[in-house]
Each structure stands twice: as structure tokens, then as C-alpha cells.
Design a protein around this motif. Structure first.
Motif, PDB file in Angstrom:
ATOM      1  N   VAL A   1     -14.268   1.617 -40.141  1.00 25.64           N
ATOM      2  CA  VAL A   1     -13.205   0.999 -40.930  1.00 25.64           C
ATOM      3  C   VAL A   1     -12.765   2.023 -41.964  1.00 25.64           C
ATOM      4  O   VAL A   1     -13.595   2.582 -42.685  1.00 25.64           O
ATOM      5  N   LEU A   2     -11.476   2.270 -42.011  1.00 27.66           N
ATOM      6  CA  LEU A   2     -10.947   3.258 -42.943  1.00 27.66           C
ATOM      7  C   LEU A   2     -10.671   2.628 -44.296  1.00 27.66           C
ATOM      8  O   LEU A   2      -9.926   1.646 -44.384  1.00 27.66           O
ATOM      9  N   LEU A   3     -11.270   3.176 -45.331  1.00 26.32           N
ATOM     10  CA  LEU A   3     -10.883   2.834 -46.700  1.00 26.32           C
ATOM     11  C   LEU A   3      -9.857   3.876 -47.111  1.00 26.32           C
ATOM     12  O   LEU A   3     -10.176   5.061 -47.241  1.00 26.32           O
ATOM     13  N   ALA A   4      -8.612   3.454 -47.263  1.00 31.60           N
ATOM     14  CA  ALA A   4      -7.504   4.390 -47.436  1.00 31.60           C
ATOM     15  C   ALA A   4      -7.477   4.969 -48.848  1.00 31.60           C
ATOM     16  O   ALA A   4      -6.641   4.624 -49.680  1.00 31.60           O
ATOM     17  N   THR A   5      -8.422   5.858 -49.102  1.00 30.45           N
ATOM     18  CA  THR A   5      -8.523   6.507 -50.411  1.00 30.45           C
ATOM     19  C   THR A   5      -9.204   7.858 -50.240  1.00 30.45           C
ATOM     20  O   THR A   5      -9.954   8.079 -49.273  1.00 30.45           O
ATOM     21  N   ARG A   6      -8.940   8.748 -51.180  1.00 33.23           N
ATOM     22  CA  ARG A   6      -9.683  10.006 -51.262  1.00 33.23           C
ATOM     23  C   ARG A   6     -10.650   9.974 -52.448  1.00 33.23           C
ATOM     24  O   ARG A   6     -11.278  10.982 -52.769  1.00 33.23           O
ATOM     25  N   ASN A   7     -10.748   8.829 -53.079  1.00 29.81           N
ATOM     26  CA  ASN A   7     -11.620   8.670 -54.244  1.00 29.81           C
ATOM     27  C   ASN A   7     -13.046   8.403 -53.774  1.00 29.81           C
ATOM     28  O   ASN A   7     -13.363   7.323 -53.268  1.00 29.81           O
ATOM     29  N   ALA A   8     -13.912   9.397 -53.945  1.00 31.00           N
ATOM     30  CA  ALA A   8     -15.287   9.281 -53.453  1.00 31.00           C
ATOM     31  C   ALA A   8     -16.031   8.131 -54.123  1.00 31.00           C
ATOM     32  O   ALA A   8     -16.890   7.492 -53.502  1.00 31.00           O
TER      33      ALA A   8
ATOM     34  N   VAL B   1     -18.179   5.074 -52.294  1.00 32.52           N
ATOM     35  CA  VAL B   1     -19.574   4.755 -52.640  1.00 32.52           C
ATOM     36  C   VAL B   1     -19.687   3.289 -53.055  1.00 32.52           C
ATOM     37  O   VAL B   1     -20.617   2.583 -52.655  1.00 32.52           O
ATOM     38  N   GLU B   2     -18.718   2.817 -53.846  1.00 28.30           N
ATOM     39  CA  GLU B   2     -18.740   1.445 -54.343  1.00 28.30           C
ATOM     40  C   GLU B   2     -18.690   0.437 -53.198  1.00 28.30           C
ATOM     41  O   GLU B   2     -19.495  -0.506 -53.143  1.00 28.30           O
ATOM     42  N   LEU B   3     -17.761   0.629 -52.242  1.00 36.15           N
ATOM     43  CA  LEU B   3     -17.642  -0.322 -51.144  1.00 36.15           C
ATOM     44  C   LEU B   3     -18.868  -0.271 -50.244  1.00 36.15           C
ATOM     45  O   LEU B   3     -19.377  -1.320 -49.818  1.00 36.15           O
ATOM     46  N   ARG B   4     -19.372   0.920 -49.965  1.00 39.01           N
ATOM     47  CA  ARG B   4     -20.583   1.031 -49.139  1.00 39.01           C
ATOM     48  C   ARG B   4     -21.757   0.319 -49.812  1.00 39.01           C
ATOM     49  O   ARG B   4     -22.542  -0.360 -49.153  1.00 39.01           O
ATOM     50  N   ARG B   5     -21.861   0.468 -51.119  1.00 42.77           N
ATOM     51  CA  ARG B   5     -22.946  -0.163 -51.876  1.00 42.77           C
ATOM     52  C   ARG B   5     -22.815  -1.689 -51.815  1.00 42.77           C
ATOM     53  O   ARG B   5     -23.800  -2.412 -51.636  1.00 42.77           O
ATOM     54  N   ILE B   6     -21.579  -2.203 -51.954  1.00 45.04           N
ATOM     55  CA  ILE B   6     -21.363  -3.653 -51.915  1.00 45.04           C
ATOM     56  C   ILE B   6     -21.698  -4.219 -50.533  1.00 45.04           C
ATOM     57  O   ILE B   6     -22.315  -5.285 -50.415  1.00 45.04           O
ATOM     58  N   LEU B   7     -21.317  -3.497 -49.474  1.00 44.70           N
ATOM     59  CA  LEU B   7     -21.651  -3.947 -48.115  1.00 44.70           C
ATOM     60  C   LEU B   7     -23.158  -3.947 -47.890  1.00 44.70           C
ATOM     61  O   LEU B   7     -23.703  -4.881 -47.292  1.00 44.70           O
ATOM     62  N   ASP B   8     -23.834  -2.907 -48.377  1.00 45.65           N
ATOM     63  CA  ASP B   8     -25.299  -2.849 -48.240  1.00 45.65           C
ATOM     64  C   ASP B   8     -25.953  -4.015 -48.964  1.00 45.65           C
ATOM     65  O   ASP B   8     -26.859  -4.666 -48.437  1.00 45.65           O
ATOM     66  N   THR B   9     -25.495  -4.283 -50.189  1.00 45.46           N
ATOM     67  CA  THR B   9     -26.068  -5.372 -50.984  1.00 45.46           C
ATOM     68  C   THR B   9     -25.858  -6.714 -50.298  1.00 45.46           C
ATOM     69  O   THR B   9     -26.721  -7.598 -50.345  1.00 45.46           O
ATOM     70  N   ALA B  10     -24.710  -6.862 -49.642  1.00 39.59           N
ATOM     71  CA  ALA B  10     -24.395  -8.117 -48.944  1.00 39.59           C
ATOM     72  C   ALA B  10     -25.086  -8.213 -47.587  1.00 39.59           C
ATOM     73  O   ALA B  10     -25.023  -9.265 -46.933  1.00 39.59           O
ATOM     74  N   GLY B  11     -25.726  -7.126 -47.168  1.00 40.23           N
ATOM     75  CA  GLY B  11     -26.432  -7.144 -45.889  1.00 40.23           C
ATOM     76  C   GLY B  11     -25.513  -7.119 -44.682  1.00 40.23           C
ATOM     77  O   GLY B  11     -25.877  -7.596 -43.599  1.00 40.23           O
TER      78      GLY B  11
ATOM     79  N   GLU C   1     -18.971   1.094 -40.376  1.00 37.23           N
ATOM     80  CA  GLU C   1     -19.070   2.395 -41.036  1.00 37.23           C
ATOM     81  C   GLU C   1     -17.782   2.629 -41.821  1.00 37.23           C
ATOM     82  O   GLU C   1     -16.700   2.692 -41.238  1.00 37.23           O
ATOM     83  N   ILE C   2     -17.893   2.727 -43.132  1.00 42.95           N
ATOM     84  CA  ILE C   2     -16.731   2.954 -43.983  1.00 42.95           C
ATOM     85  C   ILE C   2     -16.463   4.451 -44.071  1.00 42.95           C
ATOM     86  O   ILE C   2     -17.332   5.235 -44.452  1.00 42.95           O
ATOM     87  N   VAL C   3     -15.242   4.850 -43.699  1.00 42.92           N
ATOM     88  CA  VAL C   3     -14.846   6.252 -43.804  1.00 42.92           C
ATOM     89  C   VAL C   3     -13.628   6.342 -44.720  1.00 42.92           C
ATOM     90  O   VAL C   3     -12.899   5.362 -44.909  1.00 42.92           O
TER      91      VAL C   3
ATOM     92  N   GLU D   1     -19.665   2.193 -69.844  1.00 40.49           N
ATOM     93  CA  GLU D   1     -21.046   2.160 -70.327  1.00 40.49           C
ATOM     94  C   GLU D   1     -21.931   1.244 -69.468  1.00 40.49           C
ATOM     95  O   GLU D   1     -23.131   1.148 -69.708  1.00 40.49           O
ATOM     96  N   LEU D   2     -21.348   0.581 -68.485  1.00 46.51           N
ATOM     97  CA  LEU D   2     -22.110  -0.312 -67.622  1.00 46.51           C
ATOM     98  C   LEU D   2     -22.792   0.470 -66.497  1.00 46.51           C
ATOM     99  O   LEU D   2     -22.278   1.484 -66.035  1.00 46.51           O
ATOM    100  N   GLU D   3     -23.937  -0.030 -66.047  1.00 41.68           N
ATOM    101  CA  GLU D   3     -24.583   0.545 -64.867  1.00 41.68           C
ATOM    102  C   GLU D   3     -23.745   0.209 -63.636  1.00 41.68           C
ATOM    103  O   GLU D   3     -23.065  -0.819 -63.583  1.00 41.68           O
ATOM    104  N   SER D   4     -23.808   1.071 -62.624  1.00 41.83           N
ATOM    105  CA  SER D   4     -22.972   0.892 -61.436  1.00 41.83           C
ATOM    106  C   SER D   4     -23.173  -0.469 -60.771  1.00 41.83           C
ATOM    107  O   SER D   4     -22.209  -1.154 -60.413  1.00 41.83           O
ATOM    108  N   ALA D   5     -24.432  -0.870 -60.604  1.00 47.07           N
ATOM    109  CA  ALA D   5     -24.709  -2.144 -59.932  1.00 47.07           C
ATOM    110  C   ALA D   5     -24.172  -3.316 -60.742  1.00 47.07           C
ATOM    111  O   ALA D   5     -23.659  -4.298 -60.182  1.00 47.07           O
TER     112      ALA D   5
END
Length: 204
Positions: free
Chosen positions: A5-12, A16-26, A31-33, A174-178
Motif C-alpha cells: 500500500v502506497l503512502l503518498a508522501t516522502r516524509n519518513a 514510521v508513524e503509520l507503520r507503528r500504528i498498524l503494528d500496534t493495531a495488530g 506493507e506500507i511503502v 514535547e510528547l513521546e511518539s507513542a
């Protein structure tokens, strides 16, 4: 089988944020590219009047160019004292596109004489998910808060260092990523997208 699945951005950081959210949601099977991982194609300028229009157009363009299912977002800061601006112009508020420091400094200067009680605002994010031959999905997340007078924190980008979420005393930077994932405008929008991503993954 894993589907790209293409995430239409060049912002790394967004990747990372979307991959992390998918992992957390199980959610597995996806595969996000990013745009840097597919052949380059002409990206249309963001000319929509709303975040939803821009996100939807970006996702549709990505699908048409690559054939991959695509997710695209458009987000920005709406400041009450600036009549909802910079809004869809957030990334280019100071003229050039993506100059975070100049954009942030311009907003602060425009709010220079605005008293604390009138410095309300919100981060807004619209996310579109377009899959060929399936109904398009567009969702919206809103994160209310206020604008402080000087940048604080380094964990973020854009206007994060001057935005304090409602009910908190820390800036978004100032917030943690999670923690930010759980409550941010993009996090809220992506969570609304999760059922659609889960259904897509289950089709694999």
C-alpha cells in the motif's frame, strides 16, 4: 501474502508513524511503502479548498500512477485568531513549501499581540484511502489546543513546537511518539481508517 500500500508522501516520519500504528493495531498483511520506493510520477499541486479534497486527489493520483492502493493525507493548523488560517496553506504559509521554521515564525509573529485566551486553534488531518474498484474512503481527525508564544520541544515537525493540546501543558513536540500517536490529529484520522485497512488486509 503481503500487499503493498502506497503512502503518498516522502516524509519518513509519516511512514514510521503509520507503520507503528498498524503494528500496534495488530494489522498484518500490508506493507506500507512511500513515494521514494516507487517510480517517480508527476505530483499535482495541492489546489483543493479543503484538507479532504487535497488528500483525496493525492490518493487518486497515486493509484492512477502506480496501480497500488494508496493512502494520502493533508493536514495543517487552523488558528482561531487567524480565521482558521493557515489551514490548507499550512505547509507553504511563509511562501516556500515545507519551510517549517519560516512557517512557524510567521504564525508567531502574526499572533504577537493576541492575548493567551484568544490563542486557540486545532490541528486537522484528512486521510484518504483509495483502492482500485472499491469505494474511496476519506476520514478526518481534529486535535484542539492553543498556540504558545515560543517553540518548545524537538520530537515533531511543522507547527508541533508551538501547539499545546487541550488538557495538556506540553507542546506536541514535547510528547513521546507513542503518546502522540494516540491523540494527534493524524493519529485520530488513521485510527478511523484502521477498520478499512483491516478489511483490506483480510482480503489478502
Amino acid at each position: 501474502m503481503t500487499r503493498r500500500v502506497l503512502l503518498a508522501t516522502r516524509n519518513a516520519k509519516k511512514l514510521v508513524e503509520l507503520r507503528r500504528i498498524l503494528d500496534t493495531a495488530g494489522i498484518s498483511g500490508i506493507e506500507i511503502v512511500g513515494l521514494n520506493e516507487v517510480p517517480e510520477y508527476p505530483e499535482a499541486p495541492e489546489t483543493g479548498a479543503t484538507f479532504e479534497e487535497n488528500a483525496h486527489a493525492k490518493a487518486r493520483d497515486a493509484v492512477q500512477a502506480t496501480g497500488l492502493p494508496a493512502i494520502a493525507d493533508d493536514s495543517g493548523l487552523e488558528v482561531d485568531a487567524l480565521n482558521g488560517m493557515p489551514g490548507v496553506l499550512s505547509a507553504r504559509w511563509a511562501g516556500g513549501h515545507g519551510d517549517d521554521t519560516a512557517n512557524l515564525e510567521l504564525v508567531l509573529s502574526q499572533l504577537g499581540d493576541v492575548p493567551d485566551e484568544r490563542r486557540g486553534g486545532a490541528f486537522v488531518c484528512a486521510v484518504a484511502f483509495v483502492v482500485p474498484e472499491q469505494p474511496d474512503v476519506v476520514v478526518r481527525g481534529v486535535w484542539p489546543g492553543r498556540i504558545v508564544r515560543k517553540p518548545l520541544g524537538t520530537n515533531g515537525f511543522g507547527y508541533d513546537p508551538i501547539f499545546v493540546p487541550e488538557g495538556d501543558t506540553r507542546t506536541s513536540a514535547e510528547l513521546e511518539s507513542a503518546e502522540k500517536d494516540r491523540i494527534s490529529h493524524r493519529g485520530r484520522a488513521l485510527k478511523l481508517l484502521l477498520p478499512h485497512l483491516r478489511a483490506f488486509a483480510d482480503q489478502v
